[in-house]
Scaffold this motif. Structure first.
Motif: not given
Length: 79
Positions: A16-28, A45-48
């Motif tokens: 997430i630090v490397k790809s903060p715009q990747d919603d799939a990472l927050y979801y997982e 994380d779900f909200n993000q």
């Protein structure tokens, strides 16, 4: 918390630090937080994920989470 869940959360946090715009990472990561009993972190994380992508599957998880919280916290509505 189970060690493999904890390790995976750490890995996802680094991603997430490397790809903060990747919603799939927050979801997982949110799903892992939920599984580990870390409810507030999961909801965050779900909200993000939803804020990054309204079509994220995290929206379904948020709906489920809210239904669970509404069921178990009925006193919040009846002071």
């Amino acid at each position: 918390m189970e060690l493999n869940i904890e390790n995976r959360i750490k890995q996802l946090s680094e991603e997430i630090v490397k790809s903060p715009q990747d919603d799939a990472l927050y979801y997982e990561r949110g799903k892992l937080y939920w599984k580990a009993g870390m409810r507030a972190e999961a909801i965050t994380d779900f909200n993000q994920a939803v804020s990054l992508n309204a079509g994220s599957p995290a929206a379904d998880y948020l709906k489920m989470v809210n239904e669970i919280l509404d069921f178990y916290n009925t006193d919040l509505y009846n002071p």
